[in-house]
Motif scaffolding. Structure first.
Motif, PDB file in Angstrom:
ATOM      1  N   GLN A 329      17.461 -39.392  83.769  1.00  0.00           N
ATOM      2  CA  GLN A 329      17.750 -40.198  84.967  1.00  0.00           C
ATOM      3  C   GLN A 329      18.095 -41.643  84.613  1.00  0.00           C
ATOM      4  O   GLN A 329      18.747 -42.331  85.386  1.00  0.00           O
ATOM      5  CB  GLN A 329      16.549 -40.150  85.919  1.00  0.00           C
ATOM      6  N   SER A 330      17.657 -42.094  83.438  1.00  0.00           N
ATOM      7  CA  SER A 330      17.916 -43.498  83.058  1.00  0.00           C
ATOM      8  C   SER A 330      19.208 -43.622  82.245  1.00  0.00           C
ATOM      9  O   SER A 330      19.565 -44.715  81.810  1.00  0.00           O
ATOM     10  CB  SER A 330      16.739 -44.031  82.237  1.00  0.00           C
ATOM     11  N   MET A 331      19.903 -42.532  81.991  1.00  0.00           N
ATOM     12  CA  MET A 331      21.055 -42.591  81.079  1.00  0.00           C
ATOM     13  C   MET A 331      22.377 -42.785  81.803  1.00  0.00           C
ATOM     14  O   MET A 331      22.575 -42.258  82.896  1.00  0.00           O
ATOM     15  CB  MET A 331      21.099 -41.307  80.262  1.00  0.00           C
ATOM     16  N   PRO A 332      23.303 -43.495  81.164  1.00  0.00           N
ATOM     17  CA  PRO A 332      24.608 -43.726  81.786  1.00  0.00           C
ATOM     18  C   PRO A 332      25.324 -42.407  82.064  1.00  0.00           C
ATOM     19  O   PRO A 332      25.282 -41.495  81.239  1.00  0.00           O
ATOM     20  CB  PRO A 332      25.386 -44.524  80.718  1.00  0.00           C
ATOM     21  N   GLY A 333      25.944 -42.332  83.231  1.00  0.00           N
ATOM     22  CA  GLY A 333      26.747 -41.147  83.559  1.00  0.00           C
ATOM     23  C   GLY A 333      25.952 -40.009  84.157  1.00  0.00           C
ATOM     24  O   GLY A 333      26.515 -39.005  84.582  1.00  0.00           O
ATOM     25  N   CYS A 334      24.599 -40.144  84.201  1.00  0.00           N
ATOM     26  CA  CYS A 334      23.791 -39.061  84.777  1.00  0.00           C
ATOM     27  C   CYS A 334      23.532 -39.356  86.255  1.00  0.00           C
ATOM     28  O   CYS A 334      22.908 -40.353  86.598  1.00  0.00           O
ATOM     29  CB  CYS A 334      22.465 -38.934  84.022  1.00  0.00           C
ATOM     30  N   TYR A 335      24.013 -38.468  87.117  1.00  0.00           N
ATOM     31  CA  TYR A 335      23.819 -38.669  88.563  1.00  0.00           C
ATOM     32  C   TYR A 335      22.434 -38.209  89.011  1.00  0.00           C
ATOM     33  O   TYR A 335      21.823 -38.808  89.879  1.00  0.00           O
ATOM     34  CB  TYR A 335      24.877 -37.901  89.345  1.00  0.00           C
ATOM     35  N   GLY A 336      21.983 -37.107  88.419  1.00  0.00           N
ATOM     36  CA  GLY A 336      20.688 -36.580  88.830  1.00  0.00           C
ATOM     37  C   GLY A 336      20.144 -35.623  87.784  1.00  0.00           C
ATOM     38  O   GLY A 336      20.911 -35.000  87.041  1.00  0.00           O
ATOM     39  N   ALA A 337      18.817 -35.541  87.695  1.00  0.00           N
ATOM     40  CA  ALA A 337      18.183 -34.656  86.714  1.00  0.00           C
ATOM     41  C   ALA A 337      16.877 -34.144  87.289  1.00  0.00           C
ATOM     42  O   ALA A 337      16.128 -34.900  87.905  1.00  0.00           O
ATOM     43  CB  ALA A 337      17.918 -35.405  85.415  1.00  0.00           C
ATOM     44  N   ARG A 338      16.616 -32.897  87.061  1.00  0.00           N
ATOM     45  CA  ARG A 338      15.367 -32.321  87.580  1.00  0.00           C
ATOM     46  C   ARG A 338      15.081 -31.003  86.889  1.00  0.00           C
ATOM     47  O   ARG A 338      15.966 -30.411  86.268  1.00  0.00           O
ATOM     48  CB  ARG A 338      15.484 -32.086  89.087  1.00  0.00           C
ATOM     49  N   LEU A 339      13.848 -30.526  87.025  1.00  0.00           N
ATOM     50  CA  LEU A 339      13.537 -29.202  86.474  1.00  0.00           C
ATOM     51  C   LEU A 339      14.258 -28.155  87.317  1.00  0.00           C
ATOM     52  O   LEU A 339      14.504 -28.365  88.512  1.00  0.00           O
ATOM     53  CB  LEU A 339      12.026 -28.973  86.453  1.00  0.00           C
ATOM     54  N   THR A 340      14.620 -27.052  86.688  1.00  0.00           N
ATOM     55  CA  THR A 340      15.298 -25.989  87.430  1.00  0.00           C
ATOM     56  C   THR A 340      14.539 -24.679  87.280  1.00  0.00           C
ATOM     57  O   THR A 340      13.930 -24.437  86.235  1.00  0.00           O
ATOM     58  CB  THR A 340      16.761 -25.831  86.953  1.00  0.00           C
ATOM     59  N   GLY A 341      14.532 -23.866  88.337  1.00  0.00           N
ATOM     60  CA  GLY A 341      13.815 -22.590  88.283  1.00  0.00           C
ATOM     61  C   GLY A 341      12.363 -22.769  88.697  1.00  0.00           C
ATOM     62  O   GLY A 341      12.003 -23.736  89.370  1.00  0.00           O
ATOM     63  N   ALA A 342      11.538 -21.840  88.255  1.00  0.00           N
ATOM     64  CA  ALA A 342      10.155 -21.821  88.737  1.00  0.00           C
ATOM     65  C   ALA A 342       9.323 -22.992  88.215  1.00  0.00           C
ATOM     66  O   ALA A 342       8.386 -23.440  88.867  1.00  0.00           O
ATOM     67  CB  ALA A 342       9.495 -20.511  88.346  1.00  0.00           C
ATOM     68  N   GLY A 343       9.636 -23.504  87.011  1.00  0.00           N
ATOM     69  CA  GLY A 343       8.889 -24.637  86.469  1.00  0.00           C
ATOM     70  C   GLY A 343       7.864 -24.237  85.424  1.00  0.00           C
ATOM     71  O   GLY A 343       7.971 -23.159  84.824  1.00  0.00           O
ATOM     72  N   PHE A 344       6.902 -25.101  85.162  1.00  0.00           N
ATOM     73  CA  PHE A 344       5.837 -24.910  84.148  1.00  0.00           C
ATOM     74  C   PHE A 344       6.391 -24.871  82.725  1.00  0.00           C
ATOM     75  O   PHE A 344       5.738 -24.346  81.818  1.00  0.00           O
ATOM     76  CB  PHE A 344       5.037 -23.617  84.398  1.00  0.00           C
ATOM     77  N   GLY A 345       7.604 -25.381  82.523  1.00  0.00           N
ATOM     78  CA  GLY A 345       8.270 -25.284  81.224  1.00  0.00           C
ATOM     79  C   GLY A 345       9.702 -24.863  81.494  1.00  0.00           C
ATOM     80  O   GLY A 345      10.129 -24.836  82.650  1.00  0.00           O
ATOM     81  N   GLY A 346      10.455 -24.594  80.439  1.00  0.00           N
ATOM     82  CA  GLY A 346      11.837 -24.183  80.636  1.00  0.00           C
ATOM     83  C   GLY A 346      12.781 -25.370  80.640  1.00  0.00           C
ATOM     84  O   GLY A 346      12.632 -26.279  79.821  1.00  0.00           O
TER      85      GLY A 346
END
Ligand code: GLA
Length: 392
Positions: A329-346
């Motif tokens: 999220q702090s990097m140039p050119g990145c609009y959005g970032a998040r975990l995907t799927g069920a979570g707990f890792g991955g």
């Protein structure tokens, strides 16, 4: 040798003949709408260019013989033995074999013809990484039996049968999103699905952006009770809210205003879980309007908000996912970032400007390794078509 060739040659070695067909079914990444599919919500996944391939032919018997190339393990089962989750020799099916066997069980329960097959399969969808490796196995075998059985059903119905296998045979109380994306994927498009009506439409990816998937390398097990527990919390919230709002069938029917009005009537943890769901459904609906207007910045902000909500309210993140999302999220050119799927890792999913993607991938990997000493697998992925079968 690519996976396709490896499969064909392994098939030849194992069965002494060539396969007739190869079925292919992709994994998926989800951009928005996490944990809402089993609340009748809206999701926005894409099928990805990581796939399960099944080389197969009719065995001429009722028994199917399967070789899992990645694991170097084989099994054989038939219509009777799978009822007891056993192979044809009465030995309990191993975890991986329950996905194809579950699919067979589900197709049989529908009265669809499923001749025995000889099959070798392999997948480059990483297992337990939140990219739906299990749904891709179910959909690939579903498509394979569809071919051998000589019937044809709409992809969304095959997806429903895969979901049934996963819930009733494998024992994960999942929603429809993963099997849907694997069955119905459209090249270069996101898929906007109403998980109640199952109406869906392909949606353009934002212009000049790419989807970058970043794998923490931390593995989870979906059958882990945490997933089923989350679902149970949502059902509990619905039961309580129905006391005040009789028309509510699922959390999808609860507006933000209604939720805030009655939240205090829910046990604390249940209220947090339900808040994530109600807000996430609203985010996903808003996201589709933003995509139509190519408002990528605000779309990305919704992805970031989704991560915070999964971390703090739904509590399905883990430290490594949080590190990856925060760095991105702090990097140039990145609009959005998040975990995907069920979570707990991955994995995390990142929406990144095309021209920044290579630097982003490089710097994200370096930053993550510096903090965690782990090596992430980071790749730019393409949205692909859903399950299909080709003649060899
Ligand atoms: C897993 C399930 C899906 C969905 C996601 C979370 O992938 O299989 O049905 O619930 O988790 O959004």
């Amino acid at each position: 040798m690519d996976t396709h060739q490896r499969l064909i040659s392994a098939f030849h070695q194992h069965f002494g003949t060539d396969p007739d067909f190869v079925a292919r079914a992709p994994g998926r990444v989800n951009l928005l709408g996490e944990h809402v599919d089993y609340n009748d919500g809206f999701v926005l996944p894409a099928a990805i260019d990581r796939v399960t391939l099944v080389a197969f032919r009719d065995s001429g018997l009722s028994r199917s013989a399967l070789l899992a190339l990645d694991l170097g393990e084989e099994t054989g089962f038939d219509h009777q033995s799978i009822l007891k989750k056993q192979d044809s020799n009465g030995v309990p099916l191993s975890a991986w074999a329950r996905y194809p066997a579950g699919m067979l069980w589900s197709l049989n329960a529908e009265g669809l013809e499923t001749p025995g097959m000889q099959a070798v399969f392999a997948s480059d969808v990483p297992r337990g990484a939140g990219l739906s490796s299990s749904a891709s196995v179910e959909m690939a075998f579903g498509a394979a039996w569809e071919k051998l059985g000589g019937w044809s059903i709409p992809p969304i119905r095959l997806a429903k049968l895969g979901q049934k296998a996963e819930i009733q045979y494998v024992g994960v109380n999942c929603g429809i999103m993963d099997q849907f994306a694997s069955a119905c994927g459209v090249k270069d498009r996101l898929l906007y699905l109403d998980c109640r009506s199952l109406d869906w439409q392909p949606v353009r990816l934002p212009e000049k952006t790419v989807i970058v998937i970043a794998d923490t390398s931390i593995r989870r097990s979906l059958t882990n009770s945490a997933y089923n527990e989350r679902r149970a919390s949502c059902e509990e919230a619905v039961r309580i809210l129905q006391g005040f709002l009789p028309g509510v069938r699922a959390l999808r029917d609860v507006s933000l205003e209604q939720f805030h009005h009655f939240a205090a009537c829910l046990p604390e943890i249940t209220a947090r879980r339900a808040q994530h769901i109600v807000e996430e459904i609203a985010r996903t609906r808003q996201a589709v309007d933003l995509l139509e207007n190519n408002d990528i910045s605000r779309f990305g902000q919704l992805m970031n908000a989704c991560h915070a909500s999964l971390r703090d309210l739904y509590q399905v993140s883990c430290p490594e996912l949080d590190v990856l999302a925060k760095l991105a999220q702090s990097m140039p050119g990145c609009y959005g970032a998040r975990l995907t799927g069920a979570g707990f890792g991955g994995c995390t999913v990142n929406l990144v400007a095309v021209e920044a993607a290579d630097t982003f991938a490089h710097d994200l990997a370096a930053g993550y390794t510096k903090i965690t000493s782990l090596k992430p697998d980071i790749y730019i992925c393409r949205a692909t078509d859903g399950a299909s079968v080709e003649t060899v």
